[in-house]
Design a protein around this motif. Structure first.
Motif, PDB file in Angstrom:
ATOM      1  N   VAL A 734      18.006 -33.465  -4.635  1.00 44.59           N
ATOM      2  CA  VAL A 734      18.155 -34.883  -4.956  1.00 44.59           C
ATOM      3  C   VAL A 734      19.617 -35.277  -4.840  1.00 44.59           C
ATOM      4  N   PHE A 735      19.859 -36.422  -4.198  1.00 43.02           N
ATOM      5  CA  PHE A 735      21.205 -36.957  -4.034  1.00 43.02           C
ATOM      6  C   PHE A 735      21.359 -38.237  -4.866  1.00 43.02           C
ATOM      7  N   ASN A 736      22.514 -38.393  -5.482  1.00 43.22           N
ATOM      8  CA  ASN A 736      22.880 -39.619  -6.180  1.00 43.22           C
ATOM      9  C   ASN A 736      24.204 -40.115  -5.635  1.00 43.22           C
ATOM     10  N   GLY A 737      24.408 -41.417  -5.648  1.00 40.75           N
ATOM     11  CA  GLY A 737      25.644 -41.960  -5.106  1.00 40.75           C
ATOM     12  C   GLY A 737      26.131 -43.182  -5.859  1.00 40.75           C
ATOM     13  N   ARG A 738      27.426 -43.463  -5.708  1.00 42.44           N
ATOM     14  CA  ARG A 738      28.039 -44.604  -6.403  1.00 42.44           C
ATOM     15  C   ARG A 738      29.279 -45.046  -5.643  1.00 42.44           C
ATOM     16  N   VAL A 739      29.426 -46.342  -5.488  1.00 43.77           N
ATOM     17  CA  VAL A 739      30.631 -46.949  -4.936  1.00 43.77           C
ATOM     18  C   VAL A 739      31.122 -47.976  -5.938  1.00 43.77           C
ATOM     19  N   ALA A 740      32.403 -47.915  -6.283  1.00 49.68           N
ATOM     20  CA  ALA A 740      32.931 -48.811  -7.310  1.00 49.68           C
ATOM     21  C   ALA A 740      34.278 -49.386  -6.893  1.00 49.68           C
ATOM     22  N   LEU A 741      34.456 -50.654  -7.192  1.00 50.19           N
ATOM     23  CA  LEU A 741      35.763 -51.304  -7.151  1.00 50.19           C
ATOM     24  C   LEU A 741      36.205 -51.407  -8.600  1.00 50.19           C
ATOM     25  N   ALA A 742      37.193 -50.606  -8.974  1.00 49.14           N
ATOM     26  CA  ALA A 742      37.510 -50.412 -10.379  1.00 49.14           C
ATOM     27  C   ALA A 742      38.861 -51.001 -10.751  1.00 49.14           C
ATOM     28  N   ASP A 743      38.953 -51.413 -12.034  1.00 47.25           N
ATOM     29  CA  ASP A 743      40.218 -51.852 -12.656  1.00 47.25           C
ATOM     30  C   ASP A 743      40.860 -53.008 -11.905  1.00 47.25           C
ATOM     31  N   ILE A 744      40.030 -53.976 -11.512  1.00 43.14           N
ATOM     32  CA  ILE A 744      40.541 -55.167 -10.838  1.00 43.14           C
ATOM     33  C   ILE A 744      41.043 -56.134 -11.904  1.00 43.14           C
ATOM     34  N   PRO A 745      42.337 -56.502 -11.901  1.00 41.80           N
ATOM     35  CA  PRO A 745      42.848 -57.428 -12.918  1.00 41.80           C
ATOM     36  C   PRO A 745      42.164 -58.791 -12.794  1.00 41.80           C
ATOM     37  N   VAL A 746      41.722 -59.326 -13.929  1.00 46.82           N
ATOM     38  CA  VAL A 746      41.054 -60.633 -13.917  1.00 46.82           C
ATOM     39  C   VAL A 746      41.744 -61.637 -14.837  1.00 46.82           C
ATOM     40  N   THR A 754      35.304 -53.970 -13.218  1.00 43.12           N
ATOM     41  CA  THR A 754      34.795 -52.906 -12.350  1.00 43.12           C
ATOM     42  C   THR A 754      33.405 -53.287 -11.881  1.00 43.12           C
ATOM     43  N   VAL A 755      33.196 -53.280 -10.578  1.00 41.49           N
ATOM     44  CA  VAL A 755      31.897 -53.589  -9.984  1.00 41.49           C
ATOM     45  C   VAL A 755      31.388 -52.337  -9.284  1.00 41.49           C
ATOM     46  N   THR A 756      30.126 -51.987  -9.551  1.00 44.40           N
ATOM     47  CA  THR A 756      29.588 -50.720  -9.082  1.00 44.40           C
ATOM     48  C   THR A 756      28.258 -50.911  -8.373  1.00 44.40           C
ATOM     49  N   LEU A 757      28.103 -50.278  -7.234  1.00 41.85           N
ATOM     50  CA  LEU A 757      26.809 -50.105  -6.579  1.00 41.85           C
ATOM     51  C   LEU A 757      26.391 -48.654  -6.777  1.00 41.85           C
ATOM     52  N   TRP A 758      25.191 -48.443  -7.280  1.00 36.83           N
ATOM     53  CA  TRP A 758      24.764 -47.081  -7.585  1.00 36.83           C
ATOM     54  C   TRP A 758      23.345 -46.843  -7.062  1.00 36.83           C
ATOM     55  N   SER A 759      23.034 -45.568  -6.853  1.00 34.28           N
ATOM     56  CA  SER A 759      21.666 -45.185  -6.495  1.00 34.28           C
ATOM     57  C   SER A 759      21.404 -43.777  -7.000  1.00 34.28           C
ATOM     58  N   ARG A 760      20.256 -43.605  -7.649  1.00 34.82           N
ATOM     59  CA  ARG A 760      19.773 -42.281  -8.030  1.00 34.82           C
ATOM     60  C   ARG A 760      18.605 -41.917  -7.116  1.00 34.82           C
ATOM     61  N   ASN A 761      18.573 -40.644  -6.711  1.00 34.31           N
ATOM     62  CA  ASN A 761      17.594 -40.192  -5.723  1.00 34.31           C
ATOM     63  C   ASN A 761      17.675 -41.103  -4.493  1.00 34.31           C
ATOM     64  N   MET A 762      18.869 -41.209  -3.954  1.00 30.67           N
ATOM     65  CA  MET A 762      19.173 -42.225  -2.942  1.00 30.67           C
ATOM     66  C   MET A 762      18.377 -42.049  -1.651  1.00 30.67           C
ATOM     67  N   PHE A 763      17.862 -40.857  -1.357  1.00 34.12           N
ATOM     68  CA  PHE A 763      17.052 -40.652  -0.148  1.00 34.12           C
ATOM     69  C   PHE A 763      15.558 -40.627  -0.468  1.00 34.12           C
ATOM     70  N   THR A 805      16.040 -45.231  -7.222  1.00 33.47           N
ATOM     71  CA  THR A 805      16.428 -46.427  -7.968  1.00 33.47           C
ATOM     72  C   THR A 805      17.851 -46.794  -7.563  1.00 33.47           C
ATOM     73  N   PHE A 806      18.138 -48.075  -7.587  1.00 29.59           N
ATOM     74  CA  PHE A 806      19.477 -48.540  -7.205  1.00 29.59           C
ATOM     75  C   PHE A 806      19.752 -49.861  -7.893  1.00 29.59           C
ATOM     76  N   GLY A 807      21.018 -50.214  -7.940  1.00 26.89           N
ATOM     77  CA  GLY A 807      21.373 -51.463  -8.586  1.00 26.89           C
ATOM     78  C   GLY A 807      22.855 -51.741  -8.498  1.00 26.89           C
ATOM     79  N   ILE A 808      23.245 -52.825  -9.128  1.00 27.88           N
ATOM     80  CA  ILE A 808      24.642 -53.236  -9.196  1.00 27.88           C
ATOM     81  C   ILE A 808      24.998 -53.493 -10.648  1.00 27.88           C
TER      82      ILE A 808
END
Length: 814
Positions: A734-746, A754-763, A805-808
């Motif tokens: 099983v593969f899991n993955g995550r891409v994040a844009l982190a610590d963006i000053p607002v 921090t905005v994150t795209l994630w997926s569990r069991n991505m395949f 499963t995946f989400g933002i």
């Protein structure tokens, strides 16, 4: 009941209207090419460097929890820590089965049965495995302590301990608001709020909500599908520092987990080619050698394998998105709550006195109708089907622990007293929720729903029991530093366990009233006590400043009990483990590579195993199939090797790999009913398991923002899912993955996004994690031990893993 949504809304407004400060970085900046950072653990009841602690430990820290999108302990079941195994009991996630190093009980959810791995939250031992799949709060780390931990952590820690450590109040204003959405209608929201210290008091508030729709739909209108959950939790922690040398932490938490089990599919039909009576003549067992029930010596097979109704779907290759049969299904509900008070008094620079006082409660209601027509009872004209497994459990526990932690010259020591008091009661019923409808020729025309499962589901009680447990312990451990490089640790724990229990009902007979039936069934209330002394010794050698070797001897034990699934409340004895371990922990290449390896031998006496067997019910005069726990003779062998490597291979790039090899062998057990020796297995323990991950960070501009990429892969070889069957589940990758844009000053006040795209069991890997062959084999013997019946054969049934499963998610640190 409580409203987490109201809490989150109110607290969010408070957080956004208050002054904001920058959150502290959890990891070194990307441009930092120095060595790997130290990891602090508390496995020895004091804060120590992981690399210098002579224990095999894996740590899942707060950052790793985010990367893998771990919302509950069940999410660690994909193998993030290869030697840690997490699986639902049967298809249900209400009670998790948790094992380490081959210590994995199959049915530890009985009130008089103990788990083999101790689970701790902020130093408090949890007596039951129910409710542990609640939503995780704001954690600092999860420590996986491998091997017997019988000295410092105590009873029921043969395989090790799972220590969950929550973040304490900091006394500084800050926190995080987080929310997200995903597929299957999932959404989540979190609030973690730290308030400024006021008159020596600091407060931290945590609220969590997690929701997911069913992954397998139920055709019956108004009923839930399978794989659904709705979790809510609140936690409040208060830190009081009346003096510089006194810290008192008080916390309260409450969680509610509504869930439905994974759908149980019929994977095949009569896969072993079973045949019974043909032309009035029994089939010889030797003619169908695959149609063999372990633990029996059938010479012949009788009966008829029933045809499947046309409405039933056989699918062993893919996860069903919609069930073939609609059945009543409501959510199981687990509610946990507890109070913990932890007092630390620094009497002197060389002595700290600690007190940990806790009360906890679990209530669990189980509604499991995941099998439909995929498990017995098999089809009969106008007959009932779809076994609705219902249960209620209530547990309350109180614990008190006193510790003295200090040093005298070259000696570091820990001493303690421990008291634990638990009261548990449960009941269970298994009505058939549906009935086949047929025409005059016996052909299936459909099915109806039995109204009693809504109006009076517990009309007939299968079993009801109640247990009281008390445990007392005194322990001590000392480490003597002969030189700066040679350290000897010796410790021991003396434990007294007392357990009393009663079986109130069995097969709808009230034993409290009908004492004759109870006596005829040879029923005896449980009244047992056990004493154990568990020693340990470790010799550690700091080969260099970055290489640390150790040799360890340790012991542990799991208390005995009684099986409430037997007519006589059959007791069983404790089991004991003796372990020998060699380990090496090293930091190489200017601490850019970290390599830890351990090898161990564990010998377990009186292994507790579960076996389906037959007892005679004196109330009806019939033989009934029960589940009893036996102690295996001789020595159960568990052998293993574990290795972990972490490397910072380039600027911003870190890779990790972990591997666990586990060999297990239980001596054959003699079954008196059939006079056969039977082979048993340790469940959910793959011979080979591995995990690997890669993390890459790159700066975005000069404001401290980062782009983060994470991917992990988790492999498990196939393994048994039942003690008494050699049948394996499926191997998994099983593969899991995550891409994040982190610590963006607002904002200018320091808030960061921090905005994150994630997926569990991505395949979207599909595999059967639990395969039950009991419905594809002859029945257990009733009147004859030489002729087996095939009247109830259907096929293997089992459960597929969770889908992709995946989400933002978006989070604001302030």
């Amino acid at each position: 009941m409580f409203s987490a949504s109201r809490f989150l809304a109110a607290a969010s407004l408070l957080a956004l209207s208050a002054p904001a400060f920058a959150a502290e970085d959890a990891a070194p900046p990307t441009g930092d090419t120095s060595g790997l950072t130290d990891i602090v653990v508390t496995a020895t009841k004091r804060e120590t460097n992981l690399q210098k602690t002579p224990i095999s430990i894996s740590v899942v820290n707060a950052e790793e929890i985010k990367k893998r999108h771990v919302q509950s302990l069940f999410d660690l079941g994909d193998g993030a820590v290869p030697s840690l195994r997490v699986a639902p009991f049967e298809a249900r996630v209400s009670a998790l089965t948790i094992g380490i190093r081959g210590i994995v009980p199959l049915d530890a959810n009985q009130p008089a049965r103990e788990q083999g791995v101790g689970i701790y939250i902020d130093g408090v031992y949890l007596g039951r495995q129910h409710g542990v799949n609640a939503a995780l709060f704001d954690l600092e780390r999860i420590e996986v302590l491998k091997g017997p931990q019988g000295t410092l952590f105590g009873r029921n820690t043969e395989g090790g301990a799972l220590s969950i450590v929550a973040k304490a109040p900091s006394g500084k204003f800050g926190g995080r608001i987080q929310g997200g959405i995903g597929n299957y209608g999932s959404h989540n929201a979190e609030l973690h709020l730290d308030l400024p210290e006021y008159h020596n008091f600091s407060v931290k508030l945590d609220g969590v909500m997690q929701y997911q729709d069913a992954i397998t739909k139920n055709p019956m209108p108004g009923q839930l599908g399978w794989g659904y959950y709705d979790r809510k939790g609140l936690r409040a922690a208060v830190r009081w520092k009346p003096a510089a040398n006194i810290t008192n932490d008080f916390s309260f938490d409450v969680s509610q987990d509504k869930n439905t089990p994974f759908y149980s599919q019929l994977l095949n039909y009569n896969p072993n080619g079973c045949t019974g009576t043909v032309g009035g003549v029994n089939t010889a067992q030797s003619a169908v050698p695959n149609c063999f029930l372990p633990g029996t010596a059938y010479a012949n097979l009788s009966g008829t394998v029933k045809a499947l109704p046309s409405l039933v779907t056989v699918n062993g290759t893919s996860r069903m998105s919609t069930a073939d049969i609609g059945v009543p299904q409501q959510a199981s509900v687990d509610t946990t709550r507890g109070y913990t008070n932890s007092l630390k008094w620094k009497v002197s620079p060389d002595l700290e006195i600690r007190s940990i006082t806790a009360w906890r409660q679990v209530t669990a209601t189980q509604w499991d109708n995941s099998g439909g027509a995929h498990r017995v009872p098999v089809y009969t004209a106008n007959g009932g089907f779809s076994r609705y497994s219902l249960a209620n459990l209530w547990q309350a526990q109180f614990s008190q622990e006193l510790q003295a932690v200090g040093s005298i010259g070259k000696l570091d020591y820990v001493g303690g007293l421990f008291y634990f008091n638990e009261h548990v009661s449960d009941n269970a019923a298994t009505p058939n929720s549906n009935t086949w409808t047929t025409d005059s020729s016996g052909n299936v025309t459909g099915y109806t729903v039995n109204s009693n499962v809504f109006t009076n589901p517990f009309a007939s009680i299968d079993r009801a029991s109640e247990v009281w447990s008390k445990s007392y312990a005194v322990y001590g451990q000392g480490t003597y530093h002969f030189t700066d490089a040679i350290h000897l640790t010796v410790g021991g724990r003396y434990t007294n366990d007392k357990k009393t229990g009663v079986l109130h009902m069995f097969r709808n007979v009230n034993y409290d009233v009908n004492t004759k039936v109870a006596s005829d069934n040879l029923y005896t209330p449980l009244n047992k006590s056990w004493n154990r002394f568990n020693p340990m010794a470790t010799l550690a050698w700091d080969v260099t400043s970055n290489a640390h070797a150790y040799a360890k001897f340790s012991t542990g034990y799991r208390a005995g009990g009684a099986s409430s699934r037997t007519a006589n409340y059959l007791p069983f004895n404790p089991e004991d483990v003796t372990a020998y371990e060699l380990g090496l922990k090293s930091d190489l290449f200017d601490r850019r590579v970290r390599l830890n390896i351990a090898g161990y031998i564990m010998d377990r006496k009186n292994s507790q195993v579960d076996v389906s067997s037959i007892q005679t019910d004196s109330a009806t005069g019939t033989s009934i199939n029960i589940l009893k726990t036996l102690n295996a003779p001789g020595i159960t062998k568990i052998r293993g090797i574990e290795a972990d490597i972490t490397a910072r291979v380039a600027q911003g790039l870190t890779v990790n790999a972990s591997y666990a090899y586990t060999y297990t062998n239980i001596p054959k057990i003699y079954i008196p009913e059939t006079q056969v020796y039977q082979q048993f297995y340790i469940v959910y323990t793959p011979r080979n398991a591995a995990s690997a991950s890669a993390d890459y960070e790159v700066p975005l501009g000069g404001a401290g923002a980062l782009a983060k990429l994470h991917i992990d892969a988790n492999y498990s070889q196939s393994t048994q899912a039942f003690d008494q069957f050699a049948t394996h589940n499926d191997a998994s990758l099983v593969f899991n993955g995550r891409v994040a844009l982190a610590d963006i000053p607002v904002s200018d006040s320091g808030q960061k996004l921090t905005v994150t795209l994630w997926s569990r069991n991505m395949f979207n890997t599909q595999y059967v994690f639990r395969r039950d062959p009991s419905n594809s084999l002859p029945g257990a013997p009733t009147t004859s031990t030489t002729t087996g019946s095939v009247n109830n054969i259907l096929g293997d049934y089992g459960n597929f893993n969770a889908p992709r499963t995946f989400g933002i998610d978006a989070a604001i640190n302030f």
